[in-house]
Motif scaffolding. Structure first.
Motif, mmCIF file in Angstrom:
data_model
loop_
_atom_site.group_PDB
_atom_site.id
_atom_site.type_symbol
_atom_site.label_atom_id
_atom_site.label_comp_id
_atom_site.label_asym_id
_atom_site.label_seq_id
_atom_site.Cartn_x
_atom_site.Cartn_y
_atom_site.Cartn_z
ATOM 1 N N VAL A 16 33.329 10.662 -19.814
ATOM 2 C CA VAL A 16 33.081 9.772 -20.966
ATOM 3 C C VAL A 16 32.867 8.395 -20.180
ATOM 4 N N ALA A 17 32.499 7.432 -21.265
ATOM 5 C CA ALA A 17 32.083 6.210 -20.644
ATOM 6 C C ALA A 17 33.351 5.423 -20.310
ATOM 7 N N THR A 18 33.248 4.421 -19.354
ATOM 8 C CA THR A 18 34.406 3.457 -19.076
ATOM 9 C C THR A 18 34.102 2.087 -19.412
ATOM 10 N N THR A 19 35.263 1.258 -19.013
ATOM 11 C CA THR A 19 34.763 -0.311 -19.498
ATOM 12 C C THR A 19 33.932 -0.800 -18.200
ATOM 13 N N PRO A 20 33.204 -1.946 -18.472
ATOM 14 C CA PRO A 20 32.197 -2.360 -17.382
ATOM 15 C C PRO A 20 32.690 -2.640 -16.204
ATOM 16 N N TYR A 71 41.417 3.514 -17.923
ATOM 17 C CA TYR A 71 42.771 4.251 -18.189
ATOM 18 C C TYR A 71 42.838 5.469 -17.503
ATOM 19 N N ALA A 72 41.631 6.208 -17.707
ATOM 20 C CA ALA A 72 41.647 7.649 -17.237
ATOM 21 C C ALA A 72 40.910 7.807 -16.021
ATOM 22 N N VAL A 73 41.556 8.091 -15.022
ATOM 23 C CA VAL A 73 40.999 7.756 -13.465
ATOM 24 C C VAL A 73 39.708 8.802 -13.373
ATOM 25 N N LEU A 77 34.767 3.786 -3.959
ATOM 26 C CA LEU A 77 35.067 3.481 -5.382
ATOM 27 C C LEU A 77 36.801 3.259 -5.685
ATOM 28 N N HIS A 78 37.170 2.217 -6.230
ATOM 29 C CA HIS A 78 38.369 2.128 -6.835
ATOM 30 C C HIS A 78 38.568 2.023 -8.046
ATOM 31 N N ILE A 79 39.486 2.473 -9.051
ATOM 32 C CA ILE A 79 39.745 2.519 -10.204
ATOM 33 C C ILE A 79 40.976 1.826 -10.570
ATOM 34 N N VAL A 80 40.885 0.753 -11.356
ATOM 35 C CA VAL A 80 42.124 0.165 -11.748
ATOM 36 C C VAL A 80 42.297 0.141 -13.409
ATOM 37 N N SER A 81 43.626 0.334 -13.820
ATOM 38 C CA SER A 81 43.751 0.260 -15.058
ATOM 39 C C SER A 81 43.754 -1.110 -15.834
ATOM 40 N N PRO A 82 42.887 -1.116 -16.823
ATOM 41 C CA PRO A 82 42.758 -2.428 -17.426
ATOM 42 C C PRO A 82 44.103 -3.396 -17.908
ATOM 43 N N SER A 83 45.036 -2.412 -17.818
ATOM 44 C CA SER A 83 46.231 -2.947 -18.361
ATOM 45 C C SER A 83 47.142 -3.755 -17.104
ATOM 46 N N LEU A 126 33.859 10.580 -12.422
ATOM 47 C CA LEU A 126 32.994 11.359 -12.845
ATOM 48 C C LEU A 126 31.640 10.235 -13.357
ATOM 49 N N THR A 127 32.124 9.386 -14.249
ATOM 50 C CA THR A 127 31.285 8.877 -14.917
ATOM 51 C C THR A 127 30.513 7.741 -13.766
#
Length: 299
Positions: free
Chosen positions: A293-297, A78-80, A34-40, A85-86
């Motif tokens: 908490v939920a994250t963006t799609p 935004y919150a990694v 899994l890789h998390i990217v900030s939407p900004s 966890l989601t």
């Protein structure tokens, strides 16, 4: 059954992926990279152009894996830590496998505060794997597991977890360690009556550990009782025994983690030079108490 490996494409994250692949070979677990990217950071199209999926494929190639072996995912958040966890909740993961620190260069757990947040709030186990191990955990499963035990609330559940883990990984030895706190005054001030109590306390602690091991089916476990500062004693014993994995309890389990998780477990995880499993799943109702908490799609 299912492991999530967060990656920032650093060597430390790659070591975590190699470790997860070793666990997969032993247990048959499914791996999710899994890789998390900030939407900004950029638009989804730009991120795709920037080669995130290619980077994921290259990470797999470096672990001698393919997309048939590992599920790859990108999430925008935004919150990694909550995003990790989601995702872990979405795929019903049993554990998160993380490297020691990432591209931020913070000499702390995995991605600095991200890993510490996961260790505090994850409803599942978190396995922290430092790089540069000799022998490397990623080369083979650990043969010797050290379990620091406080003998307070939750301790027996921790020993059961270590027993099951040793069985699934084929570990050859489980060691149980109890650390007696240091005396609050210099030894030269101890009178004869107090001196006589010290070996008695050590013997009682050893007997209680042995009884616990026998109750849970770990009759072959080796018992160790040491006196000193907990983190220092744990590292000292782990070095002496050449332990290849430490299993610690989370802080909600009574005093066992007020001693071992707080600053102590964090310090052990940062400095032990060996993998540390924080048994977060032992926390009662952890999935409800720490619902992510939920994250963006996803992309």
């Amino acid at each position: 059954r299912r492991l999530v490996v967060p990656t920032d494409f650093s060597p430390f994250a790659q070591e975590a992926l190699l470790t997860a692949m070793t666990l997969r070979r032993r247990t048959g677990a499914d791996i999710h990279l899994l890789h998390i990217v900030s939407p900004s950071d950029a638009s989804p199209e730009a991120r795709e152009t920037n080669g995130l999926r290619r980077a994921l494929r290259e990470a797999l190639e470096g672990a001698d894996a393919t997309s048939r072996d590992v599920t790859c995912a990108i999430r925008y958040a935004y919150a990694v830590a909550p995003a990790i966890l989601t995702y872990a909740d979405e795929v019903d993961a049993d554990a998160i496998v993380s490297g020691t620190h990432g591209r931020r260069g913070v000499q702390r757990l995995m991605l600095g505060s991200v890993a510490e947040e996961m260790v505090r709030t994850a409803p599942i186990d978190v396995l922290i794997t430092p790089s540069g191990l000799v022998p490397r955990f990623s080369a083979r499963p650990p043969r010797r597991i050290l379990v620091p035990v406080d003998m307070r609330d939750g301790s027996e559940a921790l020993v059961v977890r270590a027993r099951d883990l040793a069985t699934s990984l084929g570990a050859e030895q489980v060691d149980l360690l109890h650390v007696l706190p240091p005396l609050p005054y210099p030894v030269r001030w101890i009178d004869d009556a107090v001196s006589d109590l010290v070996p008695t306390i050590r013997d009682k602690a050893s007997a209680e550990l042995r009884a616990m091991a026998d109750r849970v089916g770990l009759a072959d476990a080796t018992i160790h009782v040491e006196r000193g500062v907990p983190a220092d004693a744990i590292r000292r014993v782990a070095d002496a025994l050449r332990s290849e994995l430490l299993v610690l309890a989370p802080h909600e389990l009574g005093r066992v983690a007020r001693v071992l998780l707080g600053s102590v477990a964090g310090e052990v995880a940062r400095t032990a030079g060996r993998p540390v499993l924080i048994a977060r799943s032992l926390v009662p109702d952890a999935r409800t108490l720490n619902a992510p908490v939920a994250t963006t799609p996803a992309s």
